[in-house]
Design a protein around this motif. Sequence first.
Motif, PDB file in Angstrom:
ATOM      1  N   LYS A  36       0.816  -1.221   0.000  1.00  0.00           N
ATOM      2  CA  LYS A  36       0.000   0.000   0.000  1.00  0.00           C
ATOM      3  C   LYS A  36       0.849   1.271   0.000  1.00  0.00           C
ATOM      4  N   GLY A  37       2.172   1.118  -0.116  1.00  0.00           N
ATOM      5  CA  GLY A  37       3.049   2.285  -0.187  1.00  0.00           C
ATOM      6  C   GLY A  37       3.245   3.005   1.137  1.00  0.00           C
ATOM      7  N   VAL A  38       3.061   2.292   2.251  1.00  0.00           N
ATOM      8  CA  VAL A  38       3.242   2.883   3.572  1.00  0.00           C
ATOM      9  C   VAL A  38       4.671   2.595   4.032  1.00  0.00           C
ATOM     10  N   ASP A  39       5.442   3.660   4.245  1.00  0.00           N
ATOM     11  CA  ASP A  39       6.855   3.531   4.600  1.00  0.00           C
ATOM     12  C   ASP A  39       7.025   3.411   6.111  1.00  0.00           C
ATOM     13  N   LEU A  40       6.617   2.254   6.641  1.00  0.00           N
ATOM     14  CA  LEU A  40       6.741   1.968   8.066  1.00  0.00           C
ATOM     15  C   LEU A  40       7.199   0.534   8.257  1.00  0.00           C
ATOM     16  N   THR A  41       7.979   0.313   9.292  1.00  0.00           N
ATOM     17  CA  THR A  41       8.288  -1.045   9.715  1.00  0.00           C
ATOM     18  C   THR A  41       7.239  -1.442  10.755  1.00  0.00           C
ATOM     19  N   PRO A  42       7.105  -2.728  11.029  1.00  0.00           N
ATOM     20  CA  PRO A  42       6.177  -3.122  12.095  1.00  0.00           C
ATOM     21  C   PRO A  42       6.512  -2.458  13.436  1.00  0.00           C
ATOM     22  N   LYS A 111      -3.012   7.270  10.940  1.00  0.00           N
ATOM     23  CA  LYS A 111      -3.837   6.230  11.578  1.00  0.00           C
ATOM     24  C   LYS A 111      -4.969   5.781  10.658  1.00  0.00           C
ATOM     25  N   GLU A 112      -5.577   6.722   9.959  1.00  0.00           N
ATOM     26  CA  GLU A 112      -6.711   6.399   9.079  1.00  0.00           C
ATOM     27  C   GLU A 112      -6.306   5.454   7.945  1.00  0.00           C
ATOM     28  N   ILE A 113      -5.043   5.496   7.555  1.00  0.00           N
ATOM     29  CA  ILE A 113      -4.547   4.625   6.487  1.00  0.00           C
ATOM     30  C   ILE A 113      -4.038   3.305   7.054  1.00  0.00           C
ATOM     31  N   VAL A 114      -3.241   3.393   8.112  1.00  0.00           N
ATOM     32  CA  VAL A 114      -2.507   2.239   8.621  1.00  0.00           C
ATOM     33  C   VAL A 114      -3.354   1.316   9.486  1.00  0.00           C
TER      34      VAL A 114
END
Length: 151
Positions: A36-42, A111-114
Motif C-alpha cells: 500500500k506504499g506505507v513507509d513503516l516497519t512493524p 492512523k486512518e490509512i494504517v
Amino acid sequence: MSEPEIADILRSAVSRNITRAHTAYRLRLLAVFMEKGVDLTPDMYFILRHLWGEQDGCRQQELADKTDKDKASLTKLVDNLEKRGLVRRSMDGKDRRSKRVWLTPDGKNLKEIVYPLALQVVATAENGVEKEEILRVKETLDVLVKNLKRG
C-alpha cells in the motif's frame, strides 16, 4: 533421552511456535504496508499504535516499556519516525531529563490509512479461530510472560 529426542522436544516447544507466529505476523504486516506504499516497519507501527491510543505525549521511557523496546532501540525508532515527520520530541516540563513523544498532524492522520491495514492482518491471522480460543491463548501467553519476567 537421546539428542534427536531432545531436538524434537525443542522443535515443538511453545516458544518456537510463538516466535514463528510473531515473525509471520510482522512479515505479513510489512508486506501489506509495502503493498500500500506505507513507509513503516512493524516496530514503527507499534510505536505509533501506542501513541494513537490515549498515550500521545508519553515519556520516551514509558513508550519503551509499553512497547517492550530497550532504550537504544526506541531512540532509533523515534528518530526514524521523526525524520518521516510523524512524531516530535520535546523536553518534559516536569522532568528535564525526560523527553516526551508527540504525534504530528501527519502522524495522527496516518492512523486512518494504517490502522485498517493492521486490522486486516489481524483478521487474516485469526481466520478460522474461535474468539474463545484466541482469548484463551492470550491469557496463556500473559501467564507465560509473567512467569518469565519473574524468573
